[in-house]
Design an enzyme around this catalytic site. Structure first.
Site, mmCIF file in Angstrom:
data_model
loop_
_atom_site.group_PDB
_atom_site.id
_atom_site.type_symbol
_atom_site.label_atom_id
_atom_site.label_comp_id
_atom_site.label_asym_id
_atom_site.label_seq_id
_atom_site.Cartn_x
_atom_site.Cartn_y
_atom_site.Cartn_z
ATOM 1 N N HIS A 177 -20.229 2.963 -2.865
ATOM 2 C CA HIS A 177 -20.713 2.153 -1.523
ATOM 3 C C HIS A 177 -22.067 2.475 -1.272
ATOM 4 O O HIS A 177 -22.789 3.520 -2.313
ATOM 5 C CB HIS A 177 -19.741 3.114 -0.056
ATOM 6 C CG HIS A 177 -20.497 4.519 0.100
ATOM 7 N ND1 HIS A 177 -19.970 5.788 -0.968
ATOM 8 C CD2 HIS A 177 -21.529 5.187 0.802
ATOM 9 C CE1 HIS A 177 -20.937 6.749 -0.453
ATOM 10 N NE2 HIS A 177 -22.332 6.291 0.552
ATOM 11 N N HIS A 195 -28.985 2.841 -2.570
ATOM 12 C CA HIS A 195 -28.293 3.221 -3.836
ATOM 13 C C HIS A 195 -27.271 3.036 -3.828
ATOM 14 O O HIS A 195 -26.537 3.463 -2.041
ATOM 15 C CB HIS A 195 -29.046 4.342 -4.653
ATOM 16 C CG HIS A 195 -28.742 5.241 -4.126
ATOM 17 N ND1 HIS A 195 -29.113 5.546 -2.596
ATOM 18 C CD2 HIS A 195 -27.538 5.920 -3.256
ATOM 19 C CE1 HIS A 195 -28.829 6.673 -1.827
ATOM 20 N NE2 HIS A 195 -27.703 7.227 -3.018
HETATM 21 O O1 3AM Z 1 -24.192 7.203 -0.767
HETATM 22 P P1 3AM Z 1 -24.643 9.033 -1.131
HETATM 23 O O2 3AM Z 1 -23.658 8.732 -1.989
HETATM 24 O O3 3AM Z 1 -25.706 8.519 -1.379
HETATM 25 O O4 3AM Z 1 -25.456 12.475 0.361
HETATM 26 C C1 3AM Z 1 -23.935 11.929 0.473
HETATM 27 C C2 3AM Z 1 -23.201 10.447 0.653
HETATM 28 O O5 3AM Z 1 -24.492 9.526 0.077
HETATM 29 C C3 3AM Z 1 -25.299 11.415 2.898
HETATM 30 O O6 3AM Z 1 -23.939 10.418 3.325
HETATM 31 C C4 3AM Z 1 -23.176 9.892 2.031
HETATM 32 C C5 3AM Z 1 -21.600 9.449 2.586
HETATM 33 O O7 3AM Z 1 -20.938 11.612 2.723
HETATM 34 N N1 3AM Z 1 -25.097 12.809 3.332
HETATM 35 C C6 3AM Z 1 -24.512 14.100 3.398
HETATM 36 N N2 3AM Z 1 -25.347 14.700 4.286
HETATM 37 C C7 3AM Z 1 -26.276 14.636 4.395
HETATM 38 C C8 3AM Z 1 -27.273 14.520 5.164
HETATM 39 N N3 3AM Z 1 -27.340 16.157 5.815
HETATM 40 C C9 3AM Z 1 -26.429 12.743 4.054
HETATM 41 N N4 3AM Z 1 -26.766 12.224 4.131
HETATM 42 C C10 3AM Z 1 -28.657 12.384 4.899
HETATM 43 N N5 3AM Z 1 -27.919 13.565 5.384
#
Ligand code: 3AM
Length: 176
Positions: free
Chosen positions: A42, A118
């Protein structure tokens, strides 16, 4: 008080493209990388964090005011954030994604953060920088590029477990 749930807004990728990303790239990564499950691929639009059911209802009400037109996004190229997150990049529809992210922040009255759209495909655990760079260089020779229409975005709940996260769709906001 209701249980707190870990939430984020996402643009979910059509299944055919998830399949191409997974079979073309994810499944080739060595064991030193923890690959994102095919069904979980996603674009994160906005990470929310933990909220109870009342908060979820409020999120739905707030984003209901968004009137944003559908648009095309192009997924292209492989890269990494540091030596950790391996991603498929966004190389078309970037301006629209940034605007949509701004609309979500406006509707939620949250602060705009740096937004780098991304699709995370893996998280590196053990590979050295030059090993990972070599793998990414090889992947980019495949010249991956796929476009799709973004016609909605979703509030997702992330259920964390030892086997990795499982994502559950809580509600969908259609674009116009
Ligand atoms: O889509 P991606 O994998 O880039 O890294 C986590 C993931 O991103 C991000 O939210 C998405 C779904 O879990 N994520 C997790 N904790 C976070 C935080 N504290 C976060 N993004 C920003 N702040």
């Amino acid at each position: 008080m209701s249980e707190e749930r870990r939430l984020f807004f996402a643009i979910n990728i059509p299944e055919g493209i998830r399949e191409k990303i997974y079979s073309g790239f994810s499944s080739d990564l060595p064991d030193g990388c923890k690959v994102v499950a095919k069904e979980n691929l996603h674009i994160t639009l906005k990470f929310i964090g933990y909220m109870g059911d009342a908060g979820i209802g409020e999120l739905e009400e707030r984003v209901s005011s968004i009137n944003f037109p559908k648009f095309r996004a192009v997924l292209k190229g492989i890269g990494s954030f540091g030596n950790r997150v391996v991603w498929v990049g966004v190389d078309g529809g970037m301006g629209k994604l940034e605007k949509l992210s701004g609309e979500v922040n406006r509707a939620l009255s949250t602060q705009e953060e740096r937004f780098h759209p991304h699709v995370t495909i893996a998280r590196n655990r053990f590979l050295k920088r030059n090993e990972l760079d070599g793998i990414i260089g090889g992947m980019n020779k495949k010249e991956f590029a796929e476009s799709f229409e973004v016609n909605s975005f979703d509030l997702m709940e992330s259920h964390l477990s030892r086997e990795g996260p499982r994502y559950e769709l809580l509600f969908r906001k259609e674009l116009v």
